[in-house]
Scaffold this motif. Structure first.
Motif, PDB file in Angstrom:
ATOM      1  N   LEU A 182     -28.397  13.681   1.283  1.00  0.00           N
ATOM      2  CA  LEU A 182     -29.134  12.507   1.756  1.00  0.00           C
ATOM      3  C   LEU A 182     -30.596  12.594   1.315  1.00  0.00           C
ATOM      4  O   LEU A 182     -31.187  11.595   0.888  1.00  0.00           O
ATOM      5  CB  LEU A 182     -29.029  12.405   3.277  1.00  0.00           C
ATOM      6  N   ARG A 183     -31.177  13.773   1.410  1.00  0.00           N
ATOM      7  CA  ARG A 183     -32.547  13.937   0.928  1.00  0.00           C
ATOM      8  C   ARG A 183     -32.633  13.705  -0.572  1.00  0.00           C
ATOM      9  O   ARG A 183     -33.595  13.114  -1.076  1.00  0.00           O
ATOM     10  CB  ARG A 183     -33.064  15.334   1.286  1.00  0.00           C
ATOM     11  N   GLU A 184     -31.636  14.158  -1.307  1.00  0.00           N
ATOM     12  CA  GLU A 184     -31.623  13.941  -2.751  1.00  0.00           C
ATOM     13  C   GLU A 184     -31.486  12.449  -3.066  1.00  0.00           C
ATOM     14  O   GLU A 184     -32.092  11.948  -4.016  1.00  0.00           O
ATOM     15  CB  GLU A 184     -30.465  14.722  -3.388  1.00  0.00           C
ATOM     16  N   ALA A 185     -30.702  11.729  -2.266  1.00  0.00           N
ATOM     17  CA  ALA A 185     -30.525  10.290  -2.473  1.00  0.00           C
ATOM     18  C   ALA A 185     -31.853   9.554  -2.334  1.00  0.00           C
ATOM     19  O   ALA A 185     -32.125   8.605  -3.073  1.00  0.00           O
ATOM     20  CB  ALA A 185     -29.498   9.735  -1.492  1.00  0.00           C
ATOM     21  N   VAL A 186     -32.678   9.992  -1.393  1.00  0.00           N
ATOM     22  CA  VAL A 186     -33.993   9.369  -1.225  1.00  0.00           C
ATOM     23  C   VAL A 186     -34.831   9.590  -2.479  1.00  0.00           C
ATOM     24  O   VAL A 186     -35.506   8.670  -2.966  1.00  0.00           O
ATOM     25  CB  VAL A 186     -34.712   9.919   0.016  1.00  0.00           C
TER      26      VAL A 186
END
Length: 431
Positions: A182-186
């Motif tokens: 999820l952090r990578e998606a941001v």
């Protein structure tokens, strides 16, 4: 793309063709929309330039070099926006397609193609901005998101497509990898973080994790929840209060099944926290069990900001989903008892506000995001809105024309019944 084809202008539309000739038109030229009717009854010309509305004047009063589009017989509105789409699963109800039957392909190139076609279909309906919930994690990892991001990039200048990252689990050992994803998606450029806390063993922990990442990254939150647990909604509201740039939840159809006191208390809590509810009038996006819609009148009475979206677009959750904002507004008016202007506001200004987009009015200085619908009143447009002209960033990007004619008949002639054929070319030219 079987449902849509590139628009080939005919002789009547020569001037309008100039308005669609280049993505740079919005930045380098002007466009005049001629003879459009506004919801207050005025018939006006509207001059667009630099992606904004430059002037609004009485019909025939505005002149400018460049293309002009005749909109006599059309109602001119702020363009709707779609706050709840599913680009990665859109158009999958029939398998891979009529020529290649079989299981749905999850290859990135096929997801990108479907996401692009779905966005263009919704653009044709009038939505110039889309927020699409895209699943991450599991076997696919970030592949679906990458495909939708490529679709977003290819659509620039036509429609704004903003992905929302949707992990399945976020708590416990099973959620560790998804938190990192999820952090990578941001970092990859999603417009919001979301997910479905109802599916996690620890719904409160799921919401806490999403809100923490959103606060770290300064991005909005958009969560799926059925809203059938008032205690869970209360905790979500308490955790969400004051978060900027904001929290949206939906479709909240389960809220309508709660006892009246419980639903009213939950609505008050959501209003106090500033949480926006995005309802789906055509039904939920998780199958037949998700049908129904949020108690819109109750939520609005409590002061909750309510927007409306379309949800599933011809996927297994709703094989006949249309992805049409005007249908969502029609259903709000016909089933929830909202006035036509309130229903349209839910799919236009309220939807744009939920997505963090600038306000649009048909007034000088506002963004040139417009929808012209054949008709004279908003109620009629919601009832039977086939012919549409869509303006994004100051240029015509989509056009749908429907022609209705009656056979020669003394009755038709005597009553002067309307014919939805192309009017004769007027001083501005075009259809």
């Amino acid at each position: 793309m079987p449902d849509s084809q590139p628009w080939q202008p005919d002789d009547h539309a020569a001037d309008a063709a100039d308005a669609t000739s280049s993505p740079d038109t919005a930045e380098t030229g002007t466009l005049v929309l001629c003879g459009a009717r506004l919801t207050d009854g005025r018939v006006v010309d509207v001059r667009l330039g630099g992606g904004r509305i430059e002037a609004v004047g009485t019909a025939g009063s505005l002149t400018a070099p460049g293309p002009r589009v005749e909109l006599r017989g059309h109602l001119l509105l702020p363009a709707p926006a779609e706050p709840h789409a599913h680009s990665d699963t859109a158009l999958t109800a029939g398998g891979t397609g009529p020529d290649t039957p079989g299981p749905v392909s999850h290859r990135p190139e096929d997801i990108q193609r479907r996401a692009t076609e779905a966005a263009l279909l919704q653009l044709g309906h009038g939505a110039t901005a889309l927020r699409a919930h895209v699943r991450i994690g599991s076997v696919q990892g970030l592949a679906s998101l990458e495909a939708v991001l490529r679709a977003r990039d290819s659509l620039r200048g036509l429609v704004e497509l903003t992905p929302v990252a949707v992990p399945r689990l976020l708590t416990g050992v099973a959620g560790t990898d998804n938190l990192a994803m999820l952090r990578e998606a941001v970092k990859m450029g999603v417009g919001a973080v979301g997910g479905c806390p109802d599916l996690d063993p620890d719904p409160a922990g799921y919401v806490e994790a999403v809100l923490e990442i959103a606060a770290e990254q300064g991005c909005p939150v958009d969560l799926h929840t059925d809203g059938d647990d008032p205690a869970r909604l209360g905790r979500l509201a308490a955790m969400s209060g004051g978060l900027r740039p904001g929290v949206s939840i939906g479709p909240c159809a389960g809220l309508s099944l709660l006892p009246s006191q419980s639903s009213a208390r939950a609505a008050d809590q959501l209003a106090a926290a500033g949480v926006t509810v995005i309802c789906l009038p055509q039904g939920g996006c998780s199958g037949v069990e998700g049908r129904g819609t949020a108690p819109v009148r109750l939520l609005r009475a409590a002061g909750v900001r309510v927007a409306a979206g379309s949800g599933a677009l011809r996927d297994v959750a709703n094989p006949v989903g249309r992805g049409d904002p005007l249908e969502a507004a029609y259903l709000l008016a016909s089933q929830s008892g909202m006035h036509a202007d309130e229903a349209y506001e839910a799919v236009s200004s309220a939807a744009r506000r939920a997505m963090g987009l600038p306000e649009v009015r048909v007034e000088a200085g506002f963004p040139a995001e417009l929808l012209a619908v054949r008709g004279e009143q908003l109620s009629g447009a919601l009832s039977l809105a086939y012919s549409r002209v869509v303006v994004h960033r100051g240029r015509v990007v989509a056009r749908t024309s429907a022609v209705r004619e009656y056979c020669d008949s003394e009755t038709v002639v005597a009553l002067g019944l309307p014919r939805q054929g192309r009017p004769d070319s007027g001083p501005c030219g075009g259809p």
